[in-house]
Enzyme design. Structure first.
Site: not given
Ligand code: XLS
Ligand code: NI
Ligand code: NI
Length: 439
Positions: A101, A104, A232, A268, A271, A296, A307, A309, A339
């Site tokens: 991003h 980042d 996404e 993802e 998600h 992702d 989430d 991750d 991700d």
């Molecule tokens: C957040 C998203 C984010 C996207 C990019 O939940 O996964 O990380 O991949 O903005």
């Molecule tokens: Ni996520």
């Molecule tokens: Ni993501």
């Protein structure tokens, strides 16, 4: 200057190795189904989780120990050093792609102009490192959710000035993505959603979201950005109702607003499970409509409703994901972007390596097993047999629309009863997967 002096380039040592800093299953140049493993997997590093996530959670502060951050307090200096660290990190792991991003890579300034100037300085550095290493940009994106101006959303904010700010930010993020030759540009709808309909004009918000995307398509043409656009999906978090709920919802949205020719999906794993689907389902929905773009890669915790991750370590999931990816013909512009973030307690620098190795190896092992399943066509043969009745006779007539209700009624009236249905054999198929895993 090296930031990971004690760590050598991570190599493939095979499944018997006890060296934690080695790949057990990922052998980048090994050919599987006519393609090298690295071409199948196209691993990418997420700049945000790896270099800006410091271990903060709702109950506690930073836990991550990062010497380069401690040594560099000035935000711009820190951003510059992080570029060096990031590229050394990717080189040592053999990660050939990354994603970021805008927020980042460079500190956000007081004004858009200041933020953009900061970005230009850092993008210069990134460009140099990309040339030096051959590492490529999988996709870029704009962070339209962290700053307080986006509290009610970005393109779906009730405040038109916020829409304008978001558009300006996307413009710049597209420009730098183009400059770095990004293969794609992703829209994750950050805060594009709502908490309550009591204060929300859902139709206007969604129309506006589509308007922003159309502007992006127009601007891509104007500047000659030919990368792939992705959306996404995510069902909830941060808002209760995210507009891009899941693959099916996003595809319907793209079709409604005539955007389907310009966008694919970036799906993802975490998600998918948050939306109540398996990753396999989400991938299949996208592939069946020719709309799978990128992945992702991570995993959630099914006992938690948010989430998390996490780095993907569940082999069963990576087998089924890689199976779908192979079945769909593999990645073109997209890849597997981690991700994924470290657990808060995994705070050491070498955890960054160990976690990526875990994720890469789990996907590599998944690829190995999925490729065998695909080669032997076990699942595909079963499918063919299961749907055999549509190949000839009345099934073939249905498929080719040769019959309607009247003909089908006559057909059934002339039949005594439906012949026995076949078994679905789910448990048997699950056993076969186990056999492929254990050999
Ligand atoms: C957040 C998203 C984010 C996207 C990019 O939940 O996964 O990380 O991949 O903005
Ligand atoms: Ni996520
Ligand atoms: Ni993501």
């Amino acid at each position: 200057m090296s930031y990971f002096e004690k760590i050598n380039k991570v190599k493939y040592e095979g499944s018997k190795s006890t060296n934690p800093m080695s790949f057990k299953y990922y052998n980048p140049d090994e050919i599987i189904l006519g393609k090298s493993m690295k071409e199948h997997l196209k691993f990418s590093m997420a700049y945000w989780h790896t270099f800006t996530f410091m271990g903060v959670d709702p109950f506690g502060k930073e836990t991550m120990e990062r010497q380069w951050d401690i040594d560099n307090k000035d935000p711009m200096e820190r951003a510059k050093v992080r570029v060096k660290v990031a590229f050394e990190f990717m080189e040592k792991l053999g990660l050939e792609y990354f994603c970021f991003h805008d927020a980042d890579i460079a500190p956000q300034g007081e004004t858009l102009k200041e933020s953009n100037d900061n970005l230009d300085v850092i993008v210069d550095l990134i460009e140099k490192e990309m040339k030096r290493t051959g590492i490529k940009l999988l996709w870029g994106t704009a962070n339209l959710f962290s700053h307080k101006r986006f509290m009610h959303g970005a393109s779906t904010s009730p405040n038109a000035d916020v829409f304008a700010y978001a558009a300006a930010q996307v413009k710049k993020a597209m420009e730098i993505t183009k400059r770095l030759d990004g293969a794609g540009y992703t829209f994750w709808g950050g805060r594009e959603g709502y908490e309550t309909l009591l204060n929300t004009d859902m139709k206007l918000e969604q129309d506006n979201f589509a308007r922003l995307l159309h502007m992006a398509v127009d601007y891509a043409k104007e500047i000659g950005f030919t990368g792939q656009f992705y959306i996404e999906p995510k069902p909830k978090e941060p808002t209760k109702h995210q507009y891009d709920f899941d693959s099916a919802t996003v595809i319907a949205f793209l079709r409604k607003y005539n955007l389907v020719d310009y966008f694919k999906l970036n799906i993802e794993t975490n998600h998918a499970t948050l939306s109540g689907h398996t990753m396999q389902h989400e991938l299949r929905v996208a592939f069946d409509q020719g709309l799978l773009g990128s992945v992702d890669a991570n995993q959630g915790d099914l006992l938690l409703g948010w989430d998390t991750d996490q780095f993907p370590t569940n082999l069963y999931d990576t087998i089924l994901s890689m199976y779908e990816i192979i079945r769909g013909g593999g990645f073109t512009t997209g890849g597997l972007n981690f991700d994924s973030k470290l657990r808060r307690g995994s705070y050491k620098e070498d955890d960054l390596f160990l976690a990526h190795i875990a994720g890469m190896d789990t996907y590599a092992a998944g690829l190995r097993i999925a490729a065998k399943l695909w080669e032997d066509k076990v699942l595909e043969k079963n499918l063919e047999q299961r749907y055999q009745s549509y190949k000839d006779g009345i099934g073939n007539d249905i498929v080719h629309r040769k019959v309607g209700f009247k003909e089908l009624e006559t057909y059934i009236l002339n039949k005594k009863e439906i012949d026995q249905n076949d078994s679905g054999r789910q448990e048997y198929l699950e056993t076969i997967i186990n056999q492929y895993i254990l050999g």
